[in-house]
Design an enzyme around this catalytic site. Sequence first.
Site, PDB file in Angstrom:
ATOM      1  N   SER A   9       2.837  -6.850   2.538  1.00  0.00           N
ATOM      2  CA  SER A   9       1.560  -6.219   2.854  1.00  0.00           C
ATOM      3  C   SER A   9       0.497  -6.603   1.826  1.00  0.00           C
ATOM      4  CB  SER A   9       1.756  -4.704   2.935  1.00  0.00           C
ATOM      5  OG  SER A   9       0.604  -4.068   3.446  1.00  0.00           O
ATOM      6  N   LEU A  10      -0.088  -5.643   1.124  1.00  0.00           N
ATOM      7  CA  LEU A  10      -1.049  -5.972   0.073  1.00  0.00           C
ATOM      8  C   LEU A  10      -0.384  -6.762  -1.050  1.00  0.00           C
ATOM      9  CD1 LEU A  10      -3.225  -2.730  -0.344  1.00  0.00           C
ATOM     10  CD2 LEU A  10      -3.844  -4.881   0.775  1.00  0.00           C
ATOM     11  N   PHE A  59       0.819  -1.204   0.000  1.00  0.00           N
ATOM     12  CA  PHE A  59       0.000   0.000   0.000  1.00  0.00           C
ATOM     13  C   PHE A  59       0.859   1.263   0.000  1.00  0.00           C
ATOM     14  CE2 PHE A  59      -3.085   2.653   2.744  1.00  0.00           C
ATOM     15  CZ  PHE A  59      -3.803   3.085   1.639  1.00  0.00           C
ATOM     16  N   ASP A  89       4.611 -10.027   6.083  1.00  0.00           N
ATOM     17  CA  ASP A  89       3.569  -9.397   6.893  1.00  0.00           C
ATOM     18  C   ASP A  89       2.341  -9.058   6.036  1.00  0.00           C
ATOM     19  OD1 ASP A  89       2.912  -8.808   9.549  1.00  0.00           O
ATOM     20  OD2 ASP A  89       3.091  -6.668   9.204  1.00  0.00           O
ATOM     21  N   HIS A  91       5.561  -3.150  10.652  1.00  0.00           N
ATOM     22  CA  HIS A  91       5.052  -3.674   9.389  1.00  0.00           C
ATOM     23  C   HIS A  91       6.182  -3.846   8.364  1.00  0.00           C
ATOM     24  CE1 HIS A  91       1.907  -4.787   6.696  1.00  0.00           C
ATOM     25  NE2 HIS A  91       1.903  -3.685   5.968  1.00  0.00           N
TER      26      HIS A  91
END
Length: 601
Positions: A222-223, A147, A245, A336
């Site tokens: 992430s995404l 993101f 993550d 993150h």
Amino acid sequence: MVGQRVLLWLAVVGVAEVGVSALLDDVVDSLRNLPVIGNILQASFHPVFRPVMPSLQAAGHRESTDEDLESPCYEDLGCLYTSKEFYHPFHRPVNVPPYSREQVNVKYTLYTRKDREGTTVGAQDVKQLVNTSFSPFKKTKILIHGFLSTNTVTWMLEMTRALLVHDDFNVVAVDWSGGSRALYTQATANTRLVGLEVAHLIRRLHELSGLSPQDVHIIGHSLGAHAAGYAGERVTGLGRITGLDPAEPYFQHLSPRVRLDPTDAAFVDVIHTDTNSILALGLRQPVGHLDFYPNDGGAQPGCETIARVPLTAMTDGKNIFEGLDAAQRDLVACRHYRAPKLFTDAIFSSCPYIAFQCESYKQYLAGQCTSCGEDGSKCARLGLQAERWPGRNRTQRAAMFLSTADGPNYCLYHYRLIIEVAHIIGRLGSVRGHLHIYAINANGQIRELHMAHSAKTFHPGRSYTFLAHHRQDLSDTQEILVHWSYEASPFDPSTLCVLFCDTSLPLGSISFSSVDQVANRRYKNYISEGPDNVAMCHKQGHNLILIKSGETVKLASSPKCDLVTRRLLVLLDAVSRPIRYVKAISDSPNLIEPVNWVAVR
């Protein structure tokens, strides 16, 4: 160069005190486009924010129903079928279709050892990659950002450089910034289109050059981790996916079709680093064959203080701008972004990054999970070497725990300590307090072993296992120092000492072993090379040492220690029998001579 970074960082901090730095405008502008900043931090679905969400919904965002689910198609990419699994009133209340292919504008930058600066092509011009330094005979790594990022985010640049030094790979950095810099809800939808694009890339490279999908490894943050999953479900025989993550909002507790899951590749490994708080950005639930939880997947060392940010600016990346990019991301989402840092650090670290299967991190810290098991499947190495995990060919799934340090080198060496507390007949009660243990390496240097425990009650005749760690490899330790300090508990009367009582610790021996060294031998074809542990005791071979509160004693490795340990085991067994025993005690206040146990009928 370091001096320049310091000056630049101080300038950024100075500007930030009175306004938003121009260097951070890109991120801040993106945040302003969100309904609320909490869109990054689960505001769009967390129960605390749910009552106010209707007024914050952006135009075009709406709750989906079974009759209101769109299935857009994209030329030669295929269609996205949005079933009711993509809607949940709590976990995924908003569904929107992805942007157009032109708006997301996926691009690929190929890096090889022959082309370290990279060659960029558009997703609709994949054929051009075949005419570059790309080789279908090399293994291919595909990196996908998350993101608000681009493929020039520092972690991707650093990982690319490390991978190319490690081996002669094709490294493809995916840029989908046209879709990532949007409302979070929109970005989650765009990841599905990114998955189609990456799947199309792999299929075309297979058709045009003969690249085998089993030689492809997708690494997504992430995404980007979920985008990797969407690509994997469209590619038959994909070799591996690593999720760094994976994002939690709009994915946690949903169907495997919605998120990364073990069916997306032959081997799926995941590193969870931001899962244990109300504002966590990463998934807690296991979603791979192997799920690593460094520091229980939550609080990451160094992330608790803002002091880490200028250090990151000075140490991360190869230049000032990469360092500042990493620093601003550390400022916003340190935990993150720890996952990609751990993966990159593990590529060259001499420290093995070994994790162990365990029911919980608490049990892991208590030293209850330090064995690889008979077949070696109860431990695994985080990072590139995870694919050597013995359980991967048996469709096993496992949650693995390990502890790490703050950066820039994150790996810790782990040691198991088994403390044998002796039983003295005539002495009643337990003692409670703190143990501090220092290893003395072959060069005579003293290093404190860090043990994750508070004051502990030690009962006579029992053994206690601790897991300790240190940044240095202390596996050659043959001597240790033990410091004991008594501390009573107001909730345990047996530990209180008022008058004429003994607060010393009756220590028999300590077994010391390098957890990583033993596990590494197991991990490499399970060949045993030398003893798994070193027994240490009083250098004259006395059965025990009475350590007074506040005192420090030295224990050393000796052949006599094995005998001492065997004696203690025999004595402990004898104490449990319904026979009265007597012993001879020396006049020394600190040392008890070898015990001559005689049964008295």
